[in-house]
Design a protein around this motif. Structure first.
Motif, PDB file in Angstrom:
ATOM      1  N   PRO B 211      73.992  64.763  10.945  1.00 50.94           N
ATOM      2  CA  PRO B 211      75.213  63.785  10.233  1.00 50.94           C
ATOM      3  C   PRO B 211      76.004  64.665  10.401  1.00 50.94           C
ATOM      4  O   PRO B 211      77.385  64.707  10.475  1.00 50.94           O
ATOM      5  N   GLU B 212      75.535  66.339  10.705  1.00 50.95           N
ATOM      6  CA  GLU B 212      76.803  67.509  10.815  1.00 50.95           C
ATOM      7  C   GLU B 212      77.063  67.310  12.198  1.00 50.95           C
ATOM      8  O   GLU B 212      78.152  68.273  12.652  1.00 50.95           O
ATOM      9  N   ALA B 213      76.883  66.459  13.151  1.00 49.68           N
ATOM     10  CA  ALA B 213      77.016  66.473  14.729  1.00 49.68           C
ATOM     11  C   ALA B 213      78.600  66.503  14.642  1.00 49.68           C
ATOM     12  O   ALA B 213      78.794  65.294  13.870  1.00 49.68           O
ATOM     13  N   THR B 214      78.675  66.372  16.146  1.00 45.49           N
ATOM     14  CA  THR B 214      80.350  65.709  16.517  1.00 45.49           C
ATOM     15  C   THR B 214      80.155  64.302  16.012  1.00 45.49           C
ATOM     16  O   THR B 214      79.163  64.033  16.878  1.00 45.49           O
ATOM     17  N   VAL B 215      81.436  63.602  16.324  1.00 45.05           N
ATOM     18  CA  VAL B 215      81.445  62.291  16.364  1.00 45.05           C
ATOM     19  C   VAL B 215      79.957  61.571  17.348  1.00 45.05           C
ATOM     20  O   VAL B 215      80.034  61.124  16.988  1.00 45.05           O
ATOM     21  N   GLU B 216      81.129  61.963  18.969  1.00 44.79           N
ATOM     22  CA  GLU B 216      79.725  61.582  19.823  1.00 44.79           C
ATOM     23  C   GLU B 216      79.544  62.177  20.139  1.00 44.79           C
ATOM     24  O   GLU B 216      78.314  61.516  20.938  1.00 44.79           O
ATOM     25  N   GLY B 217      79.109  63.462  19.728  1.00 48.03           N
ATOM     26  CA  GLY B 217      77.250  64.144  19.823  1.00 48.03           C
ATOM     27  C   GLY B 217      76.299  62.909  19.296  1.00 48.03           C
ATOM     28  O   GLY B 217      75.298  63.370  19.631  1.00 48.03           O
ATOM     29  N   ALA B 218      76.371  62.615  17.772  1.00 50.40           N
ATOM     30  CA  ALA B 218      75.404  61.895  17.173  1.00 50.40           C
ATOM     31  C   ALA B 218      75.098  60.991  17.686  1.00 50.40           C
ATOM     32  O   ALA B 218      74.577  60.096  17.585  1.00 50.40           O
ATOM     33  N   VAL B 219      75.806  60.357  18.813  1.00 54.86           N
ATOM     34  CA  VAL B 219      75.402  59.108  19.109  1.00 54.86           C
ATOM     35  C   VAL B 219      74.708  59.620  20.253  1.00 54.86           C
ATOM     36  O   VAL B 219      73.946  58.512  21.053  1.00 54.86           O
ATOM     37  N   MET B 221      73.022  62.003  20.336  1.00 54.52           N
ATOM     38  CA  MET B 221      71.289  62.879  19.774  1.00 54.52           C
ATOM     39  C   MET B 221      70.524  61.646  19.492  1.00 54.52           C
ATOM     40  O   MET B 221      69.729  61.708  19.267  1.00 54.52           O
ATOM     41  N   CYS B 222      71.079  60.410  18.657  1.00 55.38           N
ATOM     42  CA  CYS B 222      70.484  59.686  18.149  1.00 55.38           C
ATOM     43  C   CYS B 222      69.540  58.719  19.697  1.00 55.38           C
ATOM     44  O   CYS B 222      68.570  57.648  18.785  1.00 55.38           O
ATOM     45  N   ALA B 223      69.878  58.786  20.454  1.00 57.70           N
ATOM     46  CA  ALA B 223      68.680  58.192  21.494  1.00 57.70           C
ATOM     47  C   ALA B 223      68.244  59.022  22.167  1.00 57.70           C
ATOM     48  O   ALA B 223      66.932  58.247  22.037  1.00 57.70           O
ATOM     49  N   ALA B 296      60.108  48.235  24.000  1.00 61.50           N
ATOM     50  CA  ALA B 296      61.378  47.060  24.010  1.00 61.50           C
ATOM     51  C   ALA B 296      61.395  47.614  22.329  1.00 61.50           C
ATOM     52  O   ALA B 296      63.486  47.665  22.200  1.00 61.50           O
ATOM     53  N   HIS B 297      60.922  48.238  22.173  1.00 58.75           N
ATOM     54  CA  HIS B 297      62.139  48.695  20.482  1.00 58.75           C
ATOM     55  C   HIS B 297      62.668  49.136  21.016  1.00 58.75           C
ATOM     56  O   HIS B 297      63.842  50.212  19.568  1.00 58.75           O
ATOM     57  N   ALA B 298      62.388  51.237  21.755  1.00 58.10           N
ATOM     58  CA  ALA B 298      63.031  52.113  21.539  1.00 58.10           C
ATOM     59  C   ALA B 298      64.015  51.572  22.167  1.00 58.10           C
ATOM     60  O   ALA B 298      65.513  52.415  22.354  1.00 58.10           O
ATOM     61  N   PHE B 299      63.883  50.559  23.275  1.00 56.91           N
ATOM     62  CA  PHE B 299      64.471  50.202  24.358  1.00 56.91           C
ATOM     63  C   PHE B 299      66.161  49.253  23.722  1.00 56.91           C
ATOM     64  O   PHE B 299      67.384  49.876  23.608  1.00 56.91           O
ATOM     65  N   ALA B 300      65.954  48.618  22.897  1.00 56.87           N
ATOM     66  CA  ALA B 300      67.235  48.031  21.780  1.00 56.87           C
ATOM     67  C   ALA B 300      67.791  48.530  20.708  1.00 56.87           C
ATOM     68  O   ALA B 300      68.789  48.689  20.371  1.00 56.87           O
ATOM     69  N   HIS B 301      66.742  49.344  20.429  1.00 51.45           N
ATOM     70  CA  HIS B 301      67.073  50.694  19.547  1.00 51.45           C
ATOM     71  C   HIS B 301      68.000  51.449  19.670  1.00 51.45           C
ATOM     72  O   HIS B 301      69.535  52.023  19.273  1.00 51.45           O
ATOM     73  N   ILE B 302      68.242  52.038  20.839  1.00 45.72           N
ATOM     74  CA  ILE B 302      68.649  52.862  21.769  1.00 45.72           C
ATOM     75  C   ILE B 302      69.945  52.443  21.568  1.00 45.72           C
ATOM     76  O   ILE B 302      71.474  53.121  21.428  1.00 45.72           O
ATOM     77  N   LEU B 303      70.368  51.286  21.507  1.00 49.51           N
ATOM     78  CA  LEU B 303      71.634  50.606  21.950  1.00 49.51           C
ATOM     79  C   LEU B 303      72.108  49.897  20.775  1.00 49.51           C
ATOM     80  O   LEU B 303      73.481  50.616  20.361  1.00 49.51           O
ATOM     81  N   TYR B 304      71.500  50.223  19.738  1.00 45.96           N
ATOM     82  CA  TYR B 304      72.027  49.161  18.253  1.00 45.96           C
ATOM     83  C   TYR B 304      72.476  50.016  17.735  1.00 45.96           C
ATOM     84  O   TYR B 304      73.090  50.188  16.972  1.00 45.96           O
ATOM     85  N   LYS B 305      71.463  51.381  17.723  1.00 43.37           N
ATOM     86  CA  LYS B 305      71.735  52.367  16.774  1.00 43.37           C
ATOM     87  C   LYS B 305      73.139  52.907  17.720  1.00 43.37           C
ATOM     88  O   LYS B 305      73.428  53.640  16.600  1.00 43.37           O
ATOM     89  N   ALA B 306      73.125  53.645  18.714  1.00 45.42           N
ATOM     90  CA  ALA B 306      74.315  53.993  19.298  1.00 45.42           C
ATOM     91  C   ALA B 306      75.359  53.645  18.951  1.00 45.42           C
ATOM     92  O   ALA B 306      76.346  54.468  18.488  1.00 45.42           O
ATOM     93  N   LEU B 307      75.020  52.020  18.936  1.00 39.62           N
ATOM     94  CA  LEU B 307      76.878  51.466  18.377  1.00 39.62           C
ATOM     95  C   LEU B 307      76.891  51.658  16.459  1.00 39.62           C
ATOM     96  O   LEU B 307      78.404  52.052  16.612  1.00 39.62           O
ATOM     97  N   LEU B 308      75.637  51.507  15.722  1.00 43.87           N
ATOM     98  CA  LEU B 308      76.377  52.120  14.608  1.00 43.87           C
ATOM     99  C   LEU B 308      76.355  53.735  14.404  1.00 43.87           C
ATOM    100  O   LEU B 308      77.321  53.572  13.976  1.00 43.87           O
ATOM    101  N   PHE B 309      76.256  54.366  15.351  1.00 45.35           N
ATOM    102  CA  PHE B 309      77.140  55.653  14.919  1.00 45.35           C
ATOM    103  C   PHE B 309      78.571  55.337  16.124  1.00 45.35           C
ATOM    104  O   PHE B 309      79.310  57.043  15.071  1.00 45.35           O
ATOM    105  N   MET B 310      78.399  54.734  17.061  1.00 48.67           N
ATOM    106  CA  MET B 310      80.310  54.924  17.071  1.00 48.67           C
ATOM    107  C   MET B 310      80.593  54.247  16.181  1.00 48.67           C
ATOM    108  O   MET B 310      81.601  54.569  16.085  1.00 48.67           O
ATOM    109  N   GLY B 311      80.631  52.988  15.462  1.00 52.79           N
ATOM    110  CA  GLY B 311      80.930  52.534  14.626  1.00 52.79           C
ATOM    111  C   GLY B 311      81.313  53.407  13.481  1.00 52.79           C
ATOM    112  O   GLY B 311      82.364  53.918  13.110  1.00 52.79           O
TER     113      GLY B 311
END
Lengths: 84, 586
Positions: B211-219, B221-223, B296-311
């Motif tokens: 949560p302390e990373a840059t807006v773009e960096g967190a996207v 890092m979460c992946a 499969a979950h790692a694959f799907a998770h990277i995408l939607y978690k990145a999407l959430l961090f983007m939002g």
């Protein structure tokens, strides 16, 4: 944007929305009751109880909120500058 | 294609070219690097590439098989989406750090031996920390240092295990380890891997730093960090019971904190622990279905978690805060951001037609199939918490709820495009899971859209929604900080500092005083004797050499200008000179 208008429309008609949602919840439970249960999937007692996950979700969600907030207020929550 | 090109090369070389291009060309280059790597991965065939002999060990840079390819695919896709999201960032260093981070993650998943893996593992930690520091706030800098220290500790666990493993087996080949053969060496390695996967109780670095990373960096890092760790666990440790239990514990632990946290990005960060918990549990259950599910979950998770961090990042970028206690009513001002966030939220919660539904359920089904009903129940409880925290709480208190003072606009176009594309992918995987299933390491016999599963998920999601709206007042976010395991080292460091101040420095001062009074007198006496010996005897023997050294010294002194650029330039020149000598000799 139109999308915002739709949301505002929903917010104005909360009472109707609530009725629709309650009807939906009832439908979900009925769906689970009438659902065909083949032996291939239903090995365990969990699979045979009607609306098991309905009860599980209501109890689980309630406990998660109560226990979560309870423990937070008990000792987990500190001021935001706790670590300086 | 017989020749194999390591996809990391594009990121390493490409990012170093960035400072030399400007304007549009720079933006094109930023997007071009991941596109090249996607093409590279698409052309790859299974096999072993880039193996060398080094110190009598075999070093493998390219172990390409179905398991490494599924991770490579999602990493390069995510690299593109992340680059698009970060396109507006001005600092070259941010892009370079991001590229090195992604490149080294790719290096880690293709590594066939522990040494190669270890090197990329460390580069990951040291490049990703810059994504925290670029936020340039005091809290971020401190969090970055903690992040680094914890990862150094994890690296040391891994390194210890690696050395013991070498001692035991005489090689460093990284392959599947069976629980029956595992000794202390393997468990050290497992601990090192687990730290990066944020397995309890080695998880606190994640919600501390992200949560302390840059807006773009967190996207970014979460992946990458946790999913690289999931990959190495799936590669090395499938079927370890300890992972099944800790993983399941993680799923609930993560949502527990996600329910009580206030900062949007901290909710999401805690929720990574929960989601990675499913994957770790899948690895621990260890059946083909379970390991497939973890991938499969790692694959799907990277995408939607990145999407959430983007939002969440877009909200932070436009409003200046991600604290839900200060937000509310944003749907009027950022409707597109809200739609994309909600797509991410319902994907992660496992709504039918979205990606979480087809991936998470594989792991839950594998627990069910093996008769591990307790694991299944805990995972479904975590599923409730997922929808409750990420789906309902964050959406409600940020985009709806009471209207806050803060007004905002939609974020820049590149951010919206990145979110839109990611949303599309979450949807495509949800309605057409075959694209994902075809990539998985084992042949899949799994149909997510069965009636019992559909009914199970609909009940869980719908009635969680009901309880949320009944208890919504209880869930009001509070501007508080919640204690976690990092308390031990954050407060522990304070105790150490006090100890240092009161005890160690006193002992040190006493010792120093003792040395000054006793030691120095002896030293002076000694020095005067040896000086006399030196002048009268040695210089007499090697006459003139002292003079030569003095002359050479004065030349070197001129090179030492004290300017850092000059030193770096000189070092690079020397490096290439040495490289030239080495290459000529080969």
């Amino acid at each position: 944007m139109d999308f915002v208008k739709y949301i505002d429309l929903l917010r104005k008609n909360m009472k109707t929305l609530k009725k629709v949602l309650i009807a939906y919840l009832v439908a979900v439970v009925i769906f689970d009751v009438v659902l065909p249960r083949d032996e291939a999937h239903a090995h365990y007692w969990i699979d045979k109880v009607f609306a098991f996950w309905t009860v599980f979700s209501i109890v689980g969600c309630f406990l998660l909120i109560k226990i979560g907030k309870g423990i937070a207020h008990l000792f987990l929550s500190k001021d935001e500058d706790y670590y300086g | 294609m017989d020749r194999w090109v390591h996809p990391a090369i594009f990121f390493f070389i490409g990012s170093l070219l960035l400072p030399f291009v400007k304007g549009k060309a720079k933006k094109l280059l930023i997007l071009f690097i991941p596109v090249l790597s996607i093409i590279d991965v698409a052309l790859m065939h299974a096999g072993t590439y880039g193996s060398y002999r080094f110190l009598n060990m075999s070093i493998v840079f390219g172990r390409v098989d179905r398991l490494s390819l599924v991770f490579a695919w999602v990493f390069v896709i995510m690299a593109f989406l992340g680059a698009l999201y970060a396109l507006h960032v001005k600092e070259d260093g941010h892009h370079v750090a991001g590229s090195f981070y992604i490149g080294s993650s790719l290096g880690a998943i293709f590594a066939g031996d522990y040494l190669t893996l270890f090197i990329f593992w460390e580069v990951m930690a040291f490049s990703s920390v810059f994504l925290v520091w670029y936020r340039k706030e005091r809290r971020s800098i401190e969090a970055g240092f903690r992040y680094l220290l914890v990862h150094v500790f994890g690296g040391l666990l891994f390194f210890t295990g690696m050395m013991l493993y070498y001692y035991k087996t005489g090689n460093l080949v990284f392959d599947r380890i069976f629980p029956d053969n595992a000794g202390i060496a393997e468990y050290f390695i497992l601990a090192g891997f687990s730290l990066n996967a944020a397995v309890l109780p080695l998880h606190a670095w994640l919600p501390d730093a992200y949560p302390e990373a840059t807006v773009e960096g967190a996207v970014f890092m979460c992946a990458f960090t946790t999913k690289t760790a999931v990959y190495v666990l799936a590669r090395g440790f499938p079927g370890f019971e300890v992972l099944a239990i800790l993983g399941t514990a993680m799923t609930v632990y993560g949502v527990f904190y996600a329910v009580i946290e206030n900062d949007m990005r901290r909710v999401l960060a805690y929720h990574i622990i929960s989601q990675v918990g499913y994957m770790v549990a899948g690895v621990g259950i260890g059946t083909e279905l379970a390991v497939n599910g973890a991938c499969a979950h790692a694959f799907a998770h990277i995408l939607y978690k990145a999407l959430l961090f983007m939002g969440a990042g877009a909200v932070l970028y436009m409003t200046g805060t991600a604290k839900m206690s200060k937000l509310g009513g944003l749907y009027k001002y950022m409707p597109l951001t809200m739609i994309f966030y909600v797509v991410g939220a319902i994907s992660i919660s496992g709504f039918p037609l979205f990606s979480g539904f087809v991936s998470k359920s594989m792991i839950v089904a594998s627990a069910h199939e093996k008769g591990r009903l307790m694991l299944m129940a805990w995972m479904n409880l975590a599923g409730i918490g997922t929808f409750l925290s990420v789906g309902l709480k964050v959406t409600y208190f940020t985009f709806f709820g009471k209207e806050a003072e803060i007004k905002a606009k939609e974020p820049p176009k590149n951010m919206l495009w990145a979110m839109g594309l990611t949303s599309a992918l979450c949807f495509i995987i949800g309605v057409y899971p075959k694209v994902l299933y075809d990539l998985l390491p084992f042949p899949v016999e799994y149909h997510p859209y069965s009636l019992p599963h559909l009914s199970e998920m609909l009940q869980i999601l719908s009635f969680t929604g009901l309880v949320f709206f009944l208890l919504v007042k209880k869930l009001q976010p509070e501007a508080k900080l919640n204690l976690d395991m990092d308390w031990f080292y954050r407060k522990g460091a304070w105790v150490f500092m006090k100890l240092d101040e009161r005890v160690i420095s006193v002992v040190d001062a006493f010792w120093g005083e003792l040395y000054r009074t006793v030691g120095l007198r002896v030293l002076f006496k000694n020095a005067s004797i040896s000086y006399g010996f030196d002048r009268k005897v040695i210089d007499g023997v090697v006459d003139g050499s002292a003079l030569t050294v003095r002359e050479a010294g004065s030349i070197v002194r001129k090179l030492q200008t004290g300017r850092i650029q000059a030193y770096i330039g000189l070092s690079i020149f020397l490096f290439f000179l040495i490289l030239w000598f080495v290459l000529r000799g080969m």
